[in-house]
Every structure is written in structure tokens, then in C-alpha cells.
Design a protein around this motif. Structure first.
Motif, PDB file in Angstrom:
ATOM      1  N   PHE A 139       6.456  -9.799  35.919  1.00  0.00           N
ATOM      2  CA  PHE A 139       6.695  -9.307  37.263  1.00  0.00           C
ATOM      3  C   PHE A 139       5.550  -8.389  37.664  1.00  0.00           C
ATOM      4  O   PHE A 139       4.891  -7.779  36.829  1.00  0.00           O
ATOM      5  CB  PHE A 139       8.026  -8.561  37.323  1.00  0.00           C
ATOM      6  N   SER A 140       5.347  -8.272  38.951  1.00  0.00           N
ATOM      7  CA  SER A 140       4.188  -7.509  39.442  1.00  0.00           C
ATOM      8  C   SER A 140       4.462  -6.019  39.607  1.00  0.00           C
ATOM      9  O   SER A 140       3.527  -5.243  39.778  1.00  0.00           O
ATOM     10  CB  SER A 140       3.741  -8.082  40.791  1.00  0.00           C
ATOM     11  N   THR A 141       5.712  -5.615  39.599  1.00  0.00           N
ATOM     12  CA  THR A 141       6.037  -4.221  39.871  1.00  0.00           C
ATOM     13  C   THR A 141       6.214  -3.427  38.576  1.00  0.00           C
ATOM     14  O   THR A 141       6.558  -3.988  37.533  1.00  0.00           O
ATOM     15  CB  THR A 141       7.324  -4.112  40.700  1.00  0.00           C
ATOM     16  N   TYR A 142       5.981  -2.141  38.689  1.00  0.00           N
ATOM     17  CA  TYR A 142       6.203  -1.233  37.557  1.00  0.00           C
ATOM     18  C   TYR A 142       6.623   0.127  38.111  1.00  0.00           C
ATOM     19  O   TYR A 142       6.494   0.406  39.311  1.00  0.00           O
ATOM     20  CB  TYR A 142       4.953  -1.100  36.692  1.00  0.00           C
ATOM     21  N   ASP A 143       7.144   0.968  37.243  1.00  0.00           N
ATOM     22  CA  ASP A 143       7.583   2.308  37.628  1.00  0.00           C
ATOM     23  C   ASP A 143       6.871   3.329  36.746  1.00  0.00           C
ATOM     24  O   ASP A 143       6.269   2.979  35.722  1.00  0.00           O
ATOM     25  CB  ASP A 143       9.096   2.449  37.474  1.00  0.00           C
ATOM     26  N   THR A 144       6.966   4.574  37.137  1.00  0.00           N
ATOM     27  CA  THR A 144       6.312   5.657  36.411  1.00  0.00           C
ATOM     28  C   THR A 144       7.356   6.687  35.988  1.00  0.00           C
ATOM     29  O   THR A 144       8.116   7.189  36.830  1.00  0.00           O
ATOM     30  CB  THR A 144       5.240   6.332  37.280  1.00  0.00           C
ATOM     31  N   LEU A 145       7.383   6.966  34.709  1.00  0.00           N
ATOM     32  CA  LEU A 145       8.245   8.010  34.170  1.00  0.00           C
ATOM     33  C   LEU A 145       7.415   9.277  33.998  1.00  0.00           C
ATOM     34  O   LEU A 145       6.381   9.261  33.323  1.00  0.00           O
ATOM     35  CB  LEU A 145       8.840   7.579  32.830  1.00  0.00           C
ATOM     36  N   THR A 146       7.860  10.367  34.612  1.00  0.00           N
ATOM     37  CA  THR A 146       7.163  11.639  34.523  1.00  0.00           C
ATOM     38  C   THR A 146       7.883  12.525  33.513  1.00  0.00           C
ATOM     39  O   THR A 146       9.056  12.867  33.702  1.00  0.00           O
ATOM     40  CB  THR A 146       7.116  12.347  35.884  1.00  0.00           C
ATOM     41  N   VAL A 147       7.181  12.879  32.452  1.00  0.00           N
ATOM     42  CA  VAL A 147       7.723  13.774  31.425  1.00  0.00           C
ATOM     43  C   VAL A 147       7.142  15.156  31.682  1.00  0.00           C
ATOM     44  O   VAL A 147       5.944  15.370  31.530  1.00  0.00           O
ATOM     45  CB  VAL A 147       7.377  13.280  30.010  1.00  0.00           C
ATOM     46  N   ILE A 148       7.996  16.068  32.097  1.00  0.00           N
ATOM     47  CA  ILE A 148       7.563  17.406  32.476  1.00  0.00           C
ATOM     48  C   ILE A 148       7.706  18.356  31.293  1.00  0.00           C
ATOM     49  O   ILE A 148       8.386  18.039  30.308  1.00  0.00           O
ATOM     50  CB  ILE A 148       8.372  17.925  33.680  1.00  0.00           C
ATOM     51  N   PRO A 149       7.081  19.525  31.354  1.00  0.00           N
ATOM     52  CA  PRO A 149       7.228  20.482  30.235  1.00  0.00           C
ATOM     53  C   PRO A 149       8.677  20.954  30.090  1.00  0.00           C
ATOM     54  O   PRO A 149       9.465  20.924  31.042  1.00  0.00           O
ATOM     55  CB  PRO A 149       6.302  21.638  30.642  1.00  0.00           C
ATOM     56  N   ARG A 150       8.990  21.389  28.895  1.00  0.00           N
ATOM     57  CA  ARG A 150      10.323  21.942  28.651  1.00  0.00           C
ATOM     58  C   ARG A 150      10.469  23.283  29.363  1.00  0.00           C
ATOM     59  O   ARG A 150       9.575  24.117  29.323  1.00  0.00           O
ATOM     60  CB  ARG A 150      10.551  22.109  27.149  1.00  0.00           C
ATOM     61  N   VAL A 151      11.603  23.470  29.994  1.00  0.00           N
ATOM     62  CA  VAL A 151      11.889  24.688  30.739  1.00  0.00           C
ATOM     63  C   VAL A 151      12.982  25.454  30.006  1.00  0.00           C
ATOM     64  O   VAL A 151      14.067  24.933  29.765  1.00  0.00           O
ATOM     65  CB  VAL A 151      12.326  24.376  32.183  1.00  0.00           C
ATOM     66  N   GLN A 152      12.673  26.697  29.647  1.00  0.00           N
ATOM     67  CA  GLN A 152      13.625  27.544  28.942  1.00  0.00           C
ATOM     68  C   GLN A 152      14.257  28.529  29.917  1.00  0.00           C
ATOM     69  O   GLN A 152      13.552  29.203  30.669  1.00  0.00           O
ATOM     70  CB  GLN A 152      12.920  28.314  27.820  1.00  0.00           C
ATOM     71  N   PRO A 153      15.584  28.626  29.944  1.00  0.00           N
ATOM     72  CA  PRO A 153      16.232  29.599  30.835  1.00  0.00           C
ATOM     73  C   PRO A 153      15.817  31.025  30.457  1.00  0.00           C
ATOM     74  O   PRO A 153      15.733  31.374  29.281  1.00  0.00           O
ATOM     75  CB  PRO A 153      17.729  29.366  30.603  1.00  0.00           C
ATOM     76  N   LEU A 154      15.564  31.831  31.465  1.00  0.00           N
ATOM     77  CA  LEU A 154      15.138  33.209  31.252  1.00  0.00           C
ATOM     78  C   LEU A 154      16.177  34.176  31.806  1.00  0.00           C
ATOM     79  O   LEU A 154      16.884  33.871  32.769  1.00  0.00           O
ATOM     80  CB  LEU A 154      13.787  33.466  31.932  1.00  0.00           C
ATOM     81  N   ALA A 155      16.248  35.343  31.197  1.00  0.00           N
ATOM     82  CA  ALA A 155      17.199  36.362  31.633  1.00  0.00           C
ATOM     83  C   ALA A 155      16.779  36.911  32.995  1.00  0.00           C
ATOM     84  O   ALA A 155      15.592  37.048  33.287  1.00  0.00           O
ATOM     85  CB  ALA A 155      17.269  37.483  30.602  1.00  0.00           C
ATOM     86  N   PRO A 156      17.734  37.247  33.838  1.00  0.00           N
ATOM     87  CA  PRO A 156      17.421  37.783  35.176  1.00  0.00           C
ATOM     88  C   PRO A 156      17.008  39.245  35.120  1.00  0.00           C
ATOM     89  O   PRO A 156      17.707  40.134  35.593  1.00  0.00           O
ATOM     90  CB  PRO A 156      18.726  37.584  35.944  1.00  0.00           C
ATOM     91  N   VAL A 157      15.873  39.515  34.488  1.00  0.00           N
ATOM     92  CA  VAL A 157      15.380  40.889  34.385  1.00  0.00           C
ATOM     93  C   VAL A 157      14.647  41.260  35.663  1.00  0.00           C
ATOM     94  O   VAL A 157      14.317  40.418  36.496  1.00  0.00           O
ATOM     95  CB  VAL A 157      14.456  41.042  33.163  1.00  0.00           C
TER      96      VAL A 157
END
Length: 453
Positions: A174-192
Motif C-alpha cells: 500500500f502507498s500510505t504510511y503513518d508516523t508514530l511519535t515517541v516523546i520523552p518520558r514526563v515525570q509528575p512534579l510537586a506543585p512547589v
């Protein structure tokens, strides 16, 4: 989720090429039948046996007929791909859904699917689909996972068609393809809340007067919850709807996140390297500050920022915040080491900006770059630096004594300039460092007699 491409297999060029392709698709069984048929026909001609000739013709015609029928029906199958989700953090799985539709009036034979995926996402998935009735569909799915951030193409999807007798197999892409974007890991931070830092968009926010005077206000439409005492009756009579005064507008606090991408500042590679920790930390801080209502700006040592980012950075609420975070994550997904050797471009980009919170993720610094970084500290705004300790990231500290004099000297230079500078050893938790930075900055503010705003 993102809708994947939908298409049909690519066509062959020319009838001659199509015939060659169909004959090249004969399986071992098909070639054996064809060879047996030709041999039987030759023997029948030599021996004068008409019955043997009919058997030979049947054996020879059957694989050719299967190839012709299979070749004629190859365009009647449509395929699509859907990613769920299309943007995924590193080490997290994403699911790829494949769908095959039989758009012809004839049932298909055995279908074999293979999707092309980069090797970092795992082995190529292969599926075998049974007979698909006219107008029917089949859906299959597989999972992909990557420890490395980046953008990875998925596809094109390859389809192998087979006739019921197993005489011929044709492979189409097939002629079509898709792109998977792997983003950096995001760590929750304290609301300081760092001392000296104005809040994002809540209590204690800065305000600017729109215009002065009763007649010079900028009215806007009434919204549920607005104070009725702010109704501007003259504008209400003019526009025919309830209007309220907008005498003051909230101004978002600003935060600039600086990421040092110099190749000479980091050693090692892979998901556990120092540079990947810095990228992940940058992503975590960006998302955290956006959620707190800050106007956030991403800056690198080369002076570049996110495409489409305004002078004051990204700011928004609700869906706008999610879109801004998505743009920044897409930028960090493909960010790589720069060829630069200094931080002068970042300093120039910060020098003309307005005051605000500055958070930097820095690699190894020599004396010149430490001096340049020290000049970036702003008056009236907080400045927090996470400086990666090169000794712990490139060596096994259990075997080699740590020589941290040079690193500690760089931290001292930043602290004397007003930075809250923290050393980042290998395996450090960003959330713990985040809390430590808040404690240290609060302690400095108490010693200097500052009152948190």
C-alpha cells in the motif's frame, strides 16, 4: 487517536509487467503443476495419446488460471491503519490497528499481512487472514514499544494474496504510511513555589490596566459568574447584549526552560544517558509549568525555540495547553546534540527578554561557559539550574574515586551569581531535585529577608 491512511495496493506498470508479475508469483505447487502439464503435453504429442494431452492441458492451465484470476482481483482489497495513540512516551506501548476491506463482489482467498516497522519498535508483525466474504472486513492489531524517543514511520502495509489452491501468491504494498511519535518520558512534579516567583495565573497574578477612565474601558460579553457590578450599561445598550467592563487583564507569569544540547557537554548514548535525562527533565518541567498557568518558552543553547512559539512562549488553558504541550513534546522527540561549543546564543536570546523564572538543564561546563551561564541569572526572577555531574554519568563510581572538584567549582560560580544550582548524579530523581531546589531557594530568601510574593 489518529486516523491512518486508507488505500489500495499499488498497480503494476503496463500489461507486460503485470503478466510477468503474475507468473513470478507462482508458488512451488503452481510451478510443479505447470511443469507437469507441459511434460504431459509433450509426452502426449510424442506418444499420440489424446487423453494424456487433456490431462497435461488441465495441469498447465490450472496454475495459469489461478494467477490470472488472482491478478485481476488484486485491486479489490482496501487497507487502513490507525494508531492509538499517535504520540506516546518512551517505554510506553502503542497499539496499531489494521483493517482490511474486501470491496469486490468475489470472496478473497488466504490473505497474509505484514506491516513494515523500524527495528527499534520490535519485529515485523505478520498476520494470516482467512477467506473474506464480499463486502466483509477483518481487523487485527499489534503493539509497538520504543525506549528511544523519535519519529518512526509505520508502513507501508504489505499484502500477500493467495488463491484457494495455493498455486499463486502476489505481494502488494500500500502507498500510505503513518508516523508514530515517541516523546520523552514526563515525570509528575510537586506543585512547589520558588521564592521570588509570581504565580502562574491565580492568586497574586500580575495585572495590567486596559485603559483608564469609565468611558475608555474595553467591554466584553457577559459570562456566567461575572460580577453584575461590572456591567457596562452604555455598551449593553449599544450592542443589544449584556456587556461587562474589562478594566484589568491578568498577565501570566513567564518561565523559560533552557536545554543544553551541546554534544561536547554529554558523554554516552542510549535511553539511560545523561542527555536523555536532561531531555526528559525538560519535558517534565515544561508540562508542569504549563499546567500551572505559566507562559512557557523552550530554548536551546543554539538560541532556537519551538516552531510557532510566540515571543512570550506558549500560553493557554484547557485544549490550548494540551496543544502547546504537544508541540513542545514533538520538538523534544527529535531534538539531538548541537554542534555548538558555547551558550552565547542562548544568552543573547535571554538578554532582551522580560523577567521571569528561568530553569536550565546543563551538561558539563568549562570555566568560560560557566561564566556565561552565570550571566543569565535574572533580577527579580528565579533561576534554577540542574547541572549533570559528568563523573557519575560516565564512570562506575564504585570502582573509580569521584573527582568532583571541577564540577563543584562550576556549581559555586552559578550559586554566587544567584542561581539555585543543583548537581545531578546518575540515577537521580527529578522530583526529589525539584523539591530540593524549592527548599534551597526558600532558605536563601529567608536569609536575605525576602518576602515571597
Amino acid at each position: 487517536m489518529s486516523a491512518g491512511g486508507t488505500g489500495q495496493p499499488e498497480a503494476d506498470r503496463g500489461e507486460a509487467g503485470g503478466v510477468r508479475t503474475a507468473l513470478a508469483g507462482l508458488t512451488t505447487r503452481g510451478r510443479s503443476f505447470l511443469a507437469a502439464g507441459i511434460a504431459a503435453a509433450v509426452c502426449a504429442y510424442v506418444l499420440g495419446q489424446s487423453d494424456l494431452l487433456r490431462v497435461g492441458l488441465l495441469l498447465a492451465v490450472l496454475p495459469l488460471l489461478c494467477a490470472a484470476v488472482l491478478y485481476r482481483t488484486r485491486y479489490q482489497v482496501a487497507g487502513s491503519r490507525r494508531l492509538s495513540p499517535a504520540r506516546v512516551p518512551a517505554t510506553t506501548e502503542a497499539r496499531v490497528h489494521l483493517r482490511m476491506d474486501n470491496v469486490s463482489r468475489l470472496p478473497t482467498g488466504l490473505l497474509m499481512l505484514q506491516d513494515r516497522v523500524p527495528y527499534v519498535l520490535g519485529p515485523r508483525p505478520r498476520f494470516v487472514l482467512d477467506r473474506v466474504e464480499p463486502g466483509g472486513r477483518r481487523e487485527v492489531s499489534y503493539r509497538v514499544r520504543s525506549d528511544l524517543r523519535g519519529r518512526y514511520p509505520l508502513g507501508p502495509l504489505q499484502l500477500r494474496l493467495s488463491d484457494p489452491f495455493g498455486m499463486c501468491e502476489l505481494t502488494r504494498s500500500f502507498s500510505t504510511y503513518d508516523t508514530l511519535t515517541v516523546i520523552p518520558r514526563v515525570q509528575p512534579l510537586a506543585p512547589v513555589r520558588f521564592s521570588g516567583e509570581a504565580r502562574g495565573y491565580g492568586d497574586g497574578r500580575q495585572r495590567s490596566l486596559a485603559l483608564a477612565g469609565e468611558d475608555d474601558v474595553i467591554p466584553r460579553g457577559y459570562r456566567y459568574g461575572d460580577d453584575l457590578r461590572r456591567v457596562h450599561w452604555r455598551s449593553t445598550a449599544r450592542y443589544g447584549e449584556l456587556m461587562v467592563r474589562r478594566e484589568e487583564q491578568p498577565r501570566r507569569s513567564r518561565c523559560t526552560v533552557l536545554l543544553d544540547t551541546r554534544g561536547i557537554a554529554y558523554e554516552g548514548a542510549g535511553p539511560d544517558s545523561a542527555f536523555e535525562w536532561a531531555v526528559s527533565g525538560t519535558a517534565s518541567v515544561l508540562v508542569h509549568m504549563l499546567e500551572r498557568g505559566f507562559s512557557v518558552r523552550l530554548l536551546t543553547d543554539s538560541g532556537s525555540s519551538v516552531p510557532g512559539e510566540g515571543f512570550e512562549g506558549f500560553a493557554g488553558a484547557g485544549q490550548e495547553t494540551a496543544e502547546a504541550a504537544g508541540l513542545m513534546m514533538d520538538t523534544l522527540a527529535v531534538i539531538d546534540h548541537s554542534d555548538g561549543t558555547g551558550l552565547s546564543r542562548a544568552y543573547d536570546a535571554l538578554r532582551g527578554g522580560n523577567e521571569g523564572l528561568l530553569i536550565a538543564f546543563l551538561g558539563d561546563l568549562d570555566e568560560e561557559q560557566a561564566t556565561m551561564a552565570a550571566k543569565m541569572c535574572r533580577r527579580g526572577g528565579g533561576a534554577v539550574a540542574f547541572v549533570l555531574d559528568p563523573d557519575t554519568w560516565v564512570r562506575d563510581t564504585t570502582d573509580v574515586p569521584r573527582a568532583g572538584d571541577r564540577h563543584e567549582e562550576r556549581l559555586r560560580m552559578l550559586r554566587e551569581a544567584g542561581w539555585t544550582a543543583l548537581s545531578v548524579p546518575r540515577g537521580a530523581s527529578l522530583d526529589e531535585l525539584w523539591r530540593q531546589a524549592d527548599r534551597e531557594r526558600s532558605g536563601l530568601a529567608a536569609l536575605s529577608g525576602e518576602t515571597p510574593r
